[in-house]
Structures are given as C-alpha cells and as structure tokens.
Write a protein that holds these residues in place. Structure first.
Motif, short mmCIF file in Angstrom:
data_model
loop_
_atom_site.label_atom_id
_atom_site.label_comp_id
_atom_site.label_asym_id
_atom_site.label_seq_id
_atom_site.Cartn_x
_atom_site.Cartn_y
_atom_site.Cartn_z
N ASN A 1 14.83 40.90 -30.53
CA ASN A 1 15.00 41.61 -29.26
C ASN A 1 15.55 43.02 -29.46
O ASN A 1 16.41 43.50 -28.70
N GLY A 2 15.06 43.67 -30.54
CA GLY A 2 15.43 45.06 -30.79
C GLY A 2 16.77 45.25 -31.47
O GLY A 2 17.19 46.39 -31.69
N LEU A 3 17.45 44.16 -31.81
CA LEU A 3 18.76 44.27 -32.45
C LEU A 3 18.74 43.63 -33.84
O LEU A 3 18.01 42.66 -34.07
N PRO A 4 19.55 44.16 -34.78
CA PRO A 4 19.62 43.54 -36.11
C PRO A 4 20.08 42.09 -35.99
O PRO A 4 20.82 41.73 -35.07
N ILE A 5 19.64 41.26 -36.91
CA ILE A 5 20.03 39.85 -36.89
C ILE A 5 21.54 39.72 -37.11
O ILE A 5 22.12 40.36 -37.98
N SER A 6 22.16 38.87 -36.31
CA SER A 6 23.60 38.63 -36.43
C SER A 6 23.84 37.18 -36.84
O SER A 6 22.92 36.36 -36.86
N ILE A 7 25.08 36.86 -37.16
CA ILE A 7 25.43 35.50 -37.58
C ILE A 7 25.12 34.48 -36.48
O ILE A 7 24.83 33.32 -36.76
N ASP A 8 25.13 34.93 -35.24
CA ASP A 8 24.86 34.01 -34.13
C ASP A 8 23.36 33.75 -33.94
O ASP A 8 22.98 32.91 -33.12
N ASP A 9 22.54 34.45 -34.70
CA ASP A 9 21.09 34.27 -34.59
C ASP A 9 20.55 33.21 -35.56
O ASP A 9 19.35 32.92 -35.55
N ILE A 10 21.42 32.66 -36.42
CA ILE A 10 20.95 31.65 -37.36
C ILE A 10 21.64 30.32 -37.09
O ILE A 10 22.68 30.25 -36.44
N LYS A 11 21.01 29.26 -37.58
CA LYS A 11 21.55 27.91 -37.42
C LYS A 11 21.74 27.33 -38.83
O LYS A 11 20.77 27.11 -39.55
N TYR A 12 23.00 27.13 -39.22
CA TYR A 12 23.25 26.59 -40.56
C TYR A 12 24.41 25.61 -40.55
O TYR A 12 25.26 25.62 -39.66
N TYR A 13 24.44 24.76 -41.58
CA TYR A 13 25.55 23.84 -41.81
C TYR A 13 25.84 23.83 -43.31
O TYR A 13 24.92 23.96 -44.13
N ALA A 14 27.10 23.69 -43.65
CA ALA A 14 27.49 23.74 -45.06
C ALA A 14 28.42 22.58 -45.41
O ALA A 14 29.04 21.98 -44.52
#
Length: 343
Positions: A113-126
């Motif tokens: 949506n025109g913005l750089p990818i942020s940490i809230d744009d990914i889904k991860y588990y560690a």
C-alpha cells in the motif's frame, strides 16, 4: 553466526501444512514440566501454543499453489563465542529474534500500500532450542563412517559366531572393535561420535517459521526470491521486488553486536566469508594485517573450521593444503548460495 533460510519441503511424504514442522520443533518439550518448556513466541507474545501456530500459518496461505511453499524456516545458530556473551540464553535470544525480524522485513525491496514493509506486515513464530544431535550430514559422521562400517561388520560376525552360524575368534574381533572405536578421528567425551549423539556444550539456537504471505494474507513475501532488489513493470505499474540476502546477513551480525556489545572478530564476519570465496588473496592479506591478539583469535576460530593457515604452510605441503582449501571454498560457497552464514 550461522543462519539458514529454507522453504517448506513439499512433495513425497511431506504434508501441505505446517503441523509436521511445528511438531518437530516441539521435540525438546517432551517429558518436561510446564515450567521447563520452551514455548513459541512472536514479536509481541510469549507462550503461544503449537496448535495456534499451526492454525495461523496454515490459514495464511491464500491463492498459493500446492507446488509453492506456504512458509519459510529460518534457523539462527550463534557460535559458542556469541553464546558466551549472553547472560540468559532463552530471554536474550528472544530479544535478539525480535530485533532480527526487523532486519528481515527491511531486507525486502517491497512496498505494501505504498509503504515499506514493517514488522507488523509479516506473520512469524519462533522457538528457542538448547540441544542438537549429530546428523548424517555432519562432517564428523561422514569422516567416521568407514570406521562405523567396519565396526558393524565385526559386530555382525561376532553375533554369527555366538549363534553358531560361523566360526571365529570372538576375543580377537572384540579387541579389533575396541581398537577401531578409539581410532575413529572424531570423538566426544572419549567416545566415537555417532549419528544421534547429543552435541556437547551450549547448543542454544533459534527456529523461526514465517508465513509466505503477509499478515493480511494478500501479498506474497518470499525470502527465497532469486530477484535482486529491482523494479519490474507489471500491469502498467512499476513494482519493487526481491530480497537482499547480503543485507539481511550483514544486518543480523550488526544487530547481535549492538544488542549484546559483542566484539566480532574478522574471521566471524559475513564479509570475510565472502572474500574467502571470491578473493582468497584479499582474505588472507587482511587477516595478516590484524593486530596480534585479534589475529590469534581469528586463527583459533579458523582452526575450528579446518581452514588451512595458508601463509604459514611450507611449500612442500602447499599442494595438499590447496586441495583442502579449495574444497572448503566450495563448501562455503554452497552455504552462501543457499542463504547461509557460516563456514
């Protein structure tokens, strides 16, 4: 630091979902009390159940084909030198993981949506693990294999004699088995290293499972993309694409050093490893210019990896050393190309 990025395994007996992989990561919790278990976590939460991880990852794969990975596995294995810098392995590695994943998103040449990818744009588990076992692919197992084969043959012959199926000197064969056990080149705590044997020392490391799709289940984010950071025209628009692995690996080191005040030696750097592959003369020239103490530590670290100390090898041994050197270079190159840090 050794980091690998691996796509979900598909085909054959592998399932389309994440249950098998998540189940594998739960292996260390078997038989432990609740308070001793290591749970999954993400950027904002702790003590996340395996069931929630499976449901969230498998439910975030819209429009992906069966032949496409639904998630990627990132394994982060700090060296013993790096681990010695930590105060509390589990909590410190959790802290590092959350900073590392910021480096991960910043390595994408993408916008949402025109913005750089942020940490809230990914889904991860560690998940943090503290144990490792020797695998068939480990150099120790491979180089011990000829001894293992002979030992197995002798033990089979001993059983045949004991069961009356053959004749032979059992005592002599048992002595030969004991001799081979001691002659095997790789030992741990006085025993021949075999597949499945737990590795000694601090083996703490991080496993991360990250969804191929972004958190909105709309955009595909592949760290395995072969495209370098670039732009391409799609549907009449310029679209950014690609994942910069070099940037991610370099940032991973800098983030660790900054987070824990770690003084990284030349031999531990990602740049040095790449020089080792592309231009060994530059690598060794830089090595020899290091201050005495740092150079001594670099040689110690290199010695652990089996890299020959080319500047100090006599001419009569140079050809043999070069064969070993070239084999190591090929091995490191494979590691770099497969999204790995480390030798």
């Amino acid at each position: 630091m050794y980091i690998t990025i691996t796509p979900q395994k598909l085909g054959g007996n592998y399932s389309q979902g994440s249950a098998d992989f998540v189940g594998y990561l739960e292996k260390e919790n078997q038989g432990l009390e609740e308070g001793d278990m290591e749970h999954f976590f993400n950027q904002y939460g702790d003590e996340i159940s395996a069931e929630e991880v499976i449901k969230d990852i498998d439910g975030n794969a819209a429009k992906l084909k069966k032949s496409e990975p639904k998630f990627y596995s990132i394994t982060v294995s700090p060296s013993k030198y790096e681990l010695n810098r930590l105060q509390n392995s589990s909590e410190d590695l959790k802290k590092y993981t959350r900073e590392l994943m910021k480096d991960y998103v910043e390595s994408f040449n993408r916008e949402i949506n025109g913005l750089p990818i942020s940490i809230d744009d990914i889904k991860y588990y560690a998940k943090i693990e503290h144990q490792r076992s020797f695998k068939g692919t480990d150099i120790q197992i491979k180089e011990n294999q000829s001894y293992a084969t002979k030992i197995l043959q002798l033990k089979t012959e001993i059983r045949n004699v004991q069961d009356g199926r053959a004749e032979g000197n059992i005592n002599k064969m048992q002595k030969e088995v004991s001799k081979l056990e001691k002659q095997a080149p790789h030992q741990q705590d006085g025993k021949r290293i075999v597949q499945g044997m737990p590795k000694a020392g601090n083996q703490s490391h991080i496993h991360i499972i990250v969804s191929r799709k972004d958190a909105s289940n709309t955009f595909s984010l592949s760290p395995g993309s072969k495209h370098k950071a670039s732009e391409v025209e799609m549907h009449g628009k310029n679209v950014k694409r690609g994942f910069d692995r070099d940037k991610f690996f370099t940032s991973a080191e800098k983030t660790f050093d900054k987070t824990f005040g770690y003084q990284r030696n030349f031999a531990e750097t990602y740049k040095a490893r790449k020089d080792f592959i592309k231009n060994p003369k530059i690598y060794f020239a830089a090595l020899m210019k290091l201050p005495t103490n740092e150079k001594a530590l670099a040689f110690k670290i290199m010695g652990k990896t089996g890299i020959p100390m080319m500047p100090s090898i006599p001419v009569t041994q140079a050809q043999l050393a070069m064969k070993v050197f070239n084999r190591l270079r090929r091995g490191v190159e494979v590691a770099i190309n497969s999204s790995s840090i480390g030798i």
